[in-house]
Design an enzyme around this catalytic site. Structure first.
Site, PDB file in Angstrom:
ATOM      1  N   ALA A  34      -1.501  -7.113  -1.514  1.00 43.37           N
ATOM      2  CA  ALA A  34      -0.594  -8.121  -0.966  1.00 43.37           C
ATOM      3  C   ALA A  34      -1.153  -8.858   0.251  1.00 43.37           C
ATOM      4  O   ALA A  34      -0.893 -10.052   0.429  1.00 43.37           O
ATOM      5  CB  ALA A  34       0.731  -7.462  -0.598  1.00 43.37           C
ATOM      6  N   THR A  38      -0.653 -12.824   1.816  1.00 44.67           N
ATOM      7  CA  THR A  38       0.246 -13.123   2.944  1.00 44.67           C
ATOM      8  C   THR A  38      -0.248 -14.342   3.713  1.00 44.67           C
ATOM      9  O   THR A  38       0.549 -15.110   4.236  1.00 44.67           O
ATOM     10  CB  THR A  38       0.382 -11.918   3.910  1.00 44.67           C
ATOM     11  OG1 THR A  38      -0.910 -11.425   4.220  1.00 44.67           O
ATOM     12  CG2 THR A  38       1.214 -10.802   3.312  1.00 44.67           C
ATOM     13  N   PHE A  45       6.244  -7.559  -0.139  1.00 45.63           N
ATOM     14  CA  PHE A  45       7.610  -7.062  -0.230  1.00 45.63           C
ATOM     15  C   PHE A  45       7.730  -5.582   0.120  1.00 45.63           C
ATOM     16  O   PHE A  45       8.817  -5.057   0.268  1.00 45.63           O
ATOM     17  CB  PHE A  45       8.252  -7.397  -1.577  1.00 45.63           C
ATOM     18  CG  PHE A  45       7.785  -6.588  -2.749  1.00 45.63           C
ATOM     19  CD1 PHE A  45       8.344  -5.350  -3.016  1.00 45.63           C
ATOM     20  CD2 PHE A  45       6.811  -7.069  -3.589  1.00 45.63           C
ATOM     21  CE1 PHE A  45       7.929  -4.607  -4.090  1.00 45.63           C
ATOM     22  CE2 PHE A  45       6.379  -6.337  -4.666  1.00 45.63           C
ATOM     23  CZ  PHE A  45       6.942  -5.095  -4.918  1.00 45.63           C
ATOM     24  N   ASP A 116       0.615 -13.476  -8.171  1.00 48.39           N
ATOM     25  CA  ASP A 116       0.826 -14.893  -7.878  1.00 48.39           C
ATOM     26  C   ASP A 116      -0.163 -15.835  -8.545  1.00 48.39           C
ATOM     27  O   ASP A 116       0.000 -17.055  -8.498  1.00 48.39           O
ATOM     28  CB  ASP A 116       0.810 -15.116  -6.358  1.00 48.39           C
ATOM     29  CG  ASP A 116      -0.409 -14.464  -5.691  1.00 48.39           C
ATOM     30  OD1 ASP A 116      -1.542 -14.731  -6.130  1.00 48.39           O
ATOM     31  OD2 ASP A 116      -0.213 -13.671  -4.748  1.00 48.39           O
ATOM     32  N   HIS A 131      -0.888  -5.812 -12.102  1.00 47.69           N
ATOM     33  CA  HIS A 131       0.575  -5.854 -12.139  1.00 47.69           C
ATOM     34  C   HIS A 131       1.104  -7.101 -12.837  1.00 47.69           C
ATOM     35  O   HIS A 131       2.280  -7.426 -12.715  1.00 47.69           O
ATOM     36  CB  HIS A 131       1.135  -5.738 -10.716  1.00 47.69           C
ATOM     37  CG  HIS A 131       0.842  -4.403 -10.070  1.00 47.69           C
ATOM     38  ND1 HIS A 131       0.904  -4.177  -8.713  1.00 47.69           N
ATOM     39  CD2 HIS A 131       0.474  -3.214 -10.620  1.00 47.69           C
ATOM     40  CE1 HIS A 131       0.586  -2.906  -8.454  1.00 47.69           C
ATOM     41  NE2 HIS A 131       0.313  -2.308  -9.591  1.00 47.69           N
ATOM     42  N   THR A 200      -4.959  -4.343   1.286  1.00 49.16           N
ATOM     43  CA  THR A 200      -4.104  -3.356   0.636  1.00 49.16           C
ATOM     44  C   THR A 200      -4.091  -2.077   1.464  1.00 49.16           C
ATOM     45  O   THR A 200      -5.118  -1.655   1.994  1.00 49.16           O
ATOM     46  CB  THR A 200      -4.559  -3.050  -0.807  1.00 49.16           C
ATOM     47  OG1 THR A 200      -3.812  -1.937  -1.291  1.00 49.16           O
ATOM     48  CG2 THR A 200      -6.035  -2.731  -0.896  1.00 49.16           C
ATOM     49  N   SER A 201      -2.925  -1.480   1.584  1.00 52.33           N
ATOM     50  CA  SER A 201      -2.824  -0.239   2.335  1.00 52.33           C
ATOM     51  C   SER A 201      -3.116   0.954   1.432  1.00 52.33           C
ATOM     52  O   SER A 201      -3.072   2.095   1.870  1.00 52.33           O
ATOM     53  CB  SER A 201      -1.428  -0.111   2.936  1.00 52.33           C
ATOM     54  OG  SER A 201      -0.474  -0.386   1.936  1.00 52.33           O
ATOM     55  N   ASN A 223      -8.772  -4.875   6.291  1.00 48.02           N
ATOM     56  CA  ASN A 223      -7.309  -4.802   6.295  1.00 48.02           C
ATOM     57  C   ASN A 223      -6.806  -5.002   7.723  1.00 48.02           C
ATOM     58  O   ASN A 223      -7.532  -4.790   8.677  1.00 48.02           O
ATOM     59  CB  ASN A 223      -6.857  -3.427   5.744  1.00 48.02           C
ATOM     60  CG  ASN A 223      -5.432  -3.447   5.241  1.00 48.02           C
ATOM     61  OD1 ASN A 223      -4.996  -4.414   4.618  1.00 48.02           O
ATOM     62  ND2 ASN A 223      -4.685  -2.398   5.517  1.00 48.02           N
ATOM     63  N   ILE A 241      -8.199 -11.015   6.509  1.00 50.08           N
ATOM     64  CA  ILE A 241      -9.151 -10.975   5.393  1.00 50.08           C
ATOM     65  C   ILE A 241      -9.733 -12.355   5.096  1.00 50.08           C
ATOM     66  O   ILE A 241     -10.915 -12.487   4.763  1.00 50.08           O
ATOM     67  CB  ILE A 241      -8.519 -10.341   4.135  1.00 50.08           C
ATOM     68  CG1 ILE A 241      -9.548 -10.300   3.019  1.00 50.08           C
ATOM     69  CG2 ILE A 241      -7.273 -11.060   3.673  1.00 50.08           C
ATOM     70  CD1 ILE A 241      -9.377  -9.192   2.072  1.00 50.08           C
TER      71      ILE A 241
END
Ligand code: ZN
Length: 250
Positions: A34, A38, A45, A116, A131, A200-201, A223, A241
């Site tokens: 994500a 951003t 989310f 997206d 996803h 990404t975490s 990150n 990033i």
């Protein structure tokens, strides 16, 4: 030396090492989440200031679940159109830098958890969307394809000409990842000579577990905050990033 100056120097050093890694590699894989989007104005989310604090009656994991889609399709679509689709979003510096690394013949695949489609818009061609994508939608009766516009313009539940309900090709909670996408991703990770993990975490499984298939010695993590693989990483960079990749490529 003031701490800020020291950090600044070490950031410069990290970016020049990243540059060296890229120029010395021929089979780079990028794994993103994500945080890559951003910077295009698409909120994560799962973050605290993301969708969790919205005015909806249920949390996103419920509203974005398979059973919710099947039983409360109209509500699903109200939430989905409102919070999951950003038709005006444009690729940012991270997307354009990755497109450049592909043009250099070095980037072999982007494996993303984002839905997206911004990597496609930026010009990358080999993209595994673990996803799914908001840009692909299929009728549940006749399997006919429908564009994102069709979903956005539908008054309530988008229905195909045949009468069937149209479902986004997005992996909902309770649904499994696509087998082909997963096995293709595993192959790319296993064959990569450099792996860049960005935005990404690494908390969403099974996607996050895929990086264990990478066995090389050029693992780069970029990150905003720390992740649990930073200790394993050859370079861990904390920052934007888009800015980091752009500076490493241009
Ligand atoms: Zn149909």
């Amino acid at each position: 030396m003031k701490r800020r100056d020291k950090d600044k120097i070490s950031m410069e050093e990290k970016i020049s090492r990243l540059k060296e890694y890229i120029s010395g590699s021929s089979n780079i894989v990028f794994f993103g989440g994500a945080g890559v989007s951003t910077e295009s104005g698409i909120p994560d989310f799962r973050s605290t200031d993301g969708l969790f604090s919205t005015r909806y009656e249920y949390p996103p994991e419920i509203m974005l679940s398979h059973s919710f889609f099947m039983s409360r399709t109209s509500e699903f679509y109200r939430f989905y159109r409102d919070k999951m689709i950003y038709p005006g979003a444009k690729p940012n510096l991270a997307h354009t830098a990755l497109a450049e690394i592909e043009r250099m013949g070095k980037l072999k695949a982007i494996i993303t958890q984002n839905i997206d489609g911004l990597h496609h818009i930026a010009g990358n061609t080999n993209i595994i969307e673990l996803h799914g994508s908001v840009h692909r939608n299929f009728c549940m009766e006749c399997s006919g394809p429908h564009a994102l516009e069709f979903i956005l313009q539908a008054e309530d539940i988008p229905r195909c000409l045949c009468g069937g309900i149209v479902k986004p090709d997005v992996v909902l909670y309770e649904e499994g990842l696509d087998d082909t996408a997963l096995s293709d991703a595993v192959k790319f990770f296993a064959n990569a000579d450099m792996l860049i993990v960005g935005g990404t975490s690494l908390l969403v499984y099974p996607a996050a577990g895929l990086i264990n298939y990478y066995t090389g010695d050029k693992l780069v993590v970029i990150n905003k905050t720390e992740t649990h693989i930073d200790q394993k990483a050859n370079i861990a960079i904390y920052g934007s990033i888009g800015e980091v990749l752009h500076r490493a490529c241009f």
